[in-house]
Design a protein around this motif. Sequence first.
Motif, mmCIF file in Angstrom:
data_model
loop_
_atom_site.group_PDB
_atom_site.id
_atom_site.type_symbol
_atom_site.label_atom_id
_atom_site.label_comp_id
_atom_site.label_asym_id
_atom_site.label_seq_id
_atom_site.Cartn_x
_atom_site.Cartn_y
_atom_site.Cartn_z
ATOM 1 N N LEU A 157 0.850 -1.325 0.083
ATOM 2 C CA LEU A 157 -0.005 0.037 -0.093
ATOM 3 C C LEU A 157 0.887 1.276 -0.157
ATOM 4 N N ASP A 158 1.901 1.003 0.526
ATOM 5 C CA ASP A 158 3.006 2.264 0.790
ATOM 6 C C ASP A 158 3.584 2.571 -0.486
ATOM 7 N N ALA A 159 3.542 1.728 -1.671
ATOM 8 C CA ALA A 159 4.131 1.962 -2.834
ATOM 9 C C ALA A 159 3.379 2.804 -3.873
ATOM 10 N N VAL A 160 1.933 3.051 -3.332
ATOM 11 C CA VAL A 160 1.018 3.669 -4.252
ATOM 12 C C VAL A 160 1.184 5.317 -3.836
ATOM 13 N N GLY A 161 1.181 6.160 -4.963
ATOM 14 C CA GLY A 161 1.398 7.344 -4.677
ATOM 15 C C GLY A 161 0.099 8.272 -4.054
ATOM 16 N N ASP A 162 0.350 9.504 -3.711
ATOM 17 C CA ASP A 162 -0.978 10.112 -3.173
ATOM 18 C C ASP A 162 -1.928 10.448 -4.388
ATOM 19 N N ALA A 163 -1.068 10.736 -5.598
ATOM 20 C CA ALA A 163 -1.961 11.178 -6.622
ATOM 21 C C ALA A 163 -3.074 10.009 -7.050
ATOM 22 N N GLU A 164 -2.321 8.891 -6.974
ATOM 23 C CA GLU A 164 -3.097 7.668 -7.289
ATOM 24 C C GLU A 164 -4.232 7.353 -6.448
ATOM 25 N N TRP A 165 -3.894 7.460 -4.881
ATOM 26 C CA TRP A 165 -4.720 7.209 -4.182
ATOM 27 C C TRP A 165 -6.111 8.235 -4.057
ATOM 28 N N GLN A 166 -5.705 9.493 -4.386
ATOM 29 C CA GLN A 166 -6.894 10.532 -4.597
ATOM 30 C C GLN A 166 -7.842 10.150 -5.908
ATOM 31 N N ARG A 167 -7.329 9.391 -6.729
ATOM 32 C CA ARG A 167 -8.316 8.879 -7.840
ATOM 33 C C ARG A 167 -8.911 7.912 -7.372
ATOM 34 N N CYS A 168 -8.667 7.112 -6.266
ATOM 35 C CA CYS A 168 -9.405 5.652 -6.033
ATOM 36 C C CYS A 168 -10.508 5.994 -5.538
ATOM 37 N N ALA A 169 -11.471 5.052 -6.051
ATOM 38 C CA ALA A 169 -13.015 5.060 -5.557
ATOM 39 C C ALA A 169 -13.200 4.023 -4.617
ATOM 40 N N VAL A 170 -12.467 2.744 -4.958
ATOM 41 C CA VAL A 170 -12.509 1.507 -4.255
ATOM 42 C C VAL A 170 -11.345 0.950 -4.014
ATOM 43 N N LEU A 171 -10.920 0.430 -2.893
ATOM 44 C CA LEU A 171 -9.705 -0.624 -2.694
ATOM 45 C C LEU A 171 -10.119 -1.901 -2.586
ATOM 46 N N HIS A 199 -7.748 9.660 1.935
ATOM 47 C CA HIS A 199 -8.025 10.022 0.634
ATOM 48 C C HIS A 199 -9.369 9.650 0.214
ATOM 49 N N ASP A 200 -10.077 9.436 1.163
ATOM 50 C CA ASP A 200 -11.600 9.253 0.744
ATOM 51 C C ASP A 200 -12.166 8.381 0.086
ATOM 52 N N PHE A 201 -11.684 7.012 0.023
ATOM 53 C CA PHE A 201 -11.966 5.877 -0.938
ATOM 54 C C PHE A 201 -12.731 4.714 0.002
ATOM 55 N N ILE A 202 -13.546 3.986 -0.604
ATOM 56 C CA ILE A 202 -13.952 2.656 0.103
ATOM 57 C C ILE A 202 -13.278 1.514 0.030
ATOM 58 N N GLY A 231 -11.948 1.210 17.593
ATOM 59 C CA GLY A 231 -13.085 1.910 17.891
ATOM 60 C C GLY A 231 -13.889 2.441 17.034
ATOM 61 N N ARG A 232 -13.877 1.713 16.040
ATOM 62 C CA ARG A 232 -14.512 2.590 14.761
ATOM 63 C C ARG A 232 -15.684 1.538 14.452
ATOM 64 N N GLU A 233 -16.619 1.877 15.138
ATOM 65 C CA GLU A 233 -17.944 0.934 15.144
ATOM 66 C C GLU A 233 -18.965 1.392 14.134
ATOM 67 N N ASP A 234 -18.749 2.378 13.578
ATOM 68 C CA ASP A 234 -19.606 2.726 12.574
ATOM 69 C C ASP A 234 -19.004 2.268 11.299
ATOM 70 N N TYR A 235 -17.766 1.540 11.252
ATOM 71 C CA TYR A 235 -17.158 0.928 10.205
ATOM 72 C C TYR A 235 -17.181 1.853 8.908
ATOM 73 N N ARG A 236 -17.050 3.063 9.206
ATOM 74 C CA ARG A 236 -17.026 3.941 8.071
ATOM 75 C C ARG A 236 -15.996 3.700 6.857
ATOM 76 N N ARG A 237 -16.470 3.715 5.792
ATOM 77 C CA ARG A 237 -15.740 3.434 4.469
ATOM 78 C C ARG A 237 -15.132 1.882 4.301
ATOM 79 N N CYS A 238 -15.993 1.244 5.049
ATOM 80 C CA CYS A 238 -15.453 -0.112 5.086
ATOM 81 C C CYS A 238 -16.503 -1.081 4.717
ATOM 82 N N VAL A 239 -16.547 -1.950 3.750
ATOM 83 C CA VAL A 239 -17.695 -2.883 3.759
ATOM 84 C C VAL A 239 -16.829 -4.181 3.440
ATOM 85 N N VAL A 240 -17.594 -5.370 3.865
ATOM 86 C CA VAL A 240 -16.868 -6.631 3.837
ATOM 87 C C VAL A 240 -17.979 -7.669 3.053
#
Length: 398
Positions: A157-171, A199-202, A231-240
């Motif tokens: 994950l740390d090899a991905v640049g900020d510009a790419e993360w900014q375009r990311c909708a879903v990981l 970067h505000d992606f799902i 303690g993120r019990e609204d599971y924000r930005r996460c789906v399984v």
Amino acid sequence: MNPLLERLHRYPFERLADLLAGVRPPADRYHIPMSIGEPKHQPPAFVGQALTSALDTLGTYPVAAGLAELREAMGDWLTRRFGLTAGSVDPDSMILPVNGTREGLFSFVQAAVDSTAGRLVMMPNPFYQIYEGAAILAGAEPCYLNTTAENDFLPDLDAVGDAEWQRCAVLFLCSPGNPTGAVMDEAYLRRAIELADRHDFIIASDECYADIYLDEDRPPTGLLQACHAVGREDYRRCVVFHSLSKRSSVPGLRSGFVAGDAAIIGSYRLYRTYHGCAVPLATQRASIPAWQDEAHVGTSRRLFQQKFDAVMPLLEGALDAHRPPAAFYLWARTPVEPETFTRRLFAEQHVTVLPGSYLSRVTRDGDPGADRIRISLVASVDECVAAAQRIRELCATL
Ligand SMILES: Cc1ncc(COP(=O)(O)O)c(C=O)c1O
């Protein structure tokens, strides 16, 4: 027709059929299929019974949200399996049944991506090909994160640049991974969550192998569990995504679910209403006892463990294969080019495996599937042992 259809890649099993076309395997050796990830263990009888006793539901349309009892059984399973705070996954707003995770993974991306915005959908490479097809048809660009022995088969994950993360909708994450069997630990998942927040992606975590692991004392961590830990019990930005196909050996039932962030699940429910993919009521009824029972899952898991115990010593010195922590695949290096190996194994030993490159893409860092095959340990213990012996036999002639 939609021009994006032309950008879809051929499915791995079509390519395999072409590779093996015209080959005549030895008639005196029965076929051992190890190419498809279709569990062959006996499906639990009680699931079949629940299905047939629900046939009176055939006269009723199911709704996208599914039966409350089913969502409750799924929420209880999530809570037990991942040690979540009881009640933190609200079955009404945070869980949706799907017709198997394949359908769920595909349709989720159609609902999640703004097709007008030049977005990326990131995924491991090699991967389950639905991630890529879903991204393409949603008007996004697939972005491949190679998983190799050097990065412990986990996307860096740390090899991905900020510009790419900014375009990311879903990981897309896949843990336990198909085809590598690699498992993401809590620290890894927490890092993914940090990036999603920044970067505000799902994060769409495909966990359909969560109950197939080789060390009874180390069940793989899930994304919601990593949320719980911080303690993120609204599971924000996460789906399984979870499935009965592998857990309960019922791939033909087509039953799974999606769970997580209530806002995301709410929009996805709206999408599903129009897509018309509500799960049939009989399937829902049959799924309830499957999520409630662990005994049949343990029995099946022990069979997978027995197969790895029996097969690994036989393959030693023949193939470069390591025992994975989870799932039911061997992601093995072959002594000759994998397509040649696959063809010869079929032609001389009547065993089918899958060339690794059918599950991967060439990137600027190379093709992580180029020198490998995927072997699915889905047949019986005896058949897996016979297949390993035949692989040894072939390797001795190479
Ligand atoms: C990684 C992965 N995800 C999802 C699926 C789809 O499973 P199902 O649609 O049966 O739930 C599979 C099936 O092989 C898989 O390997």
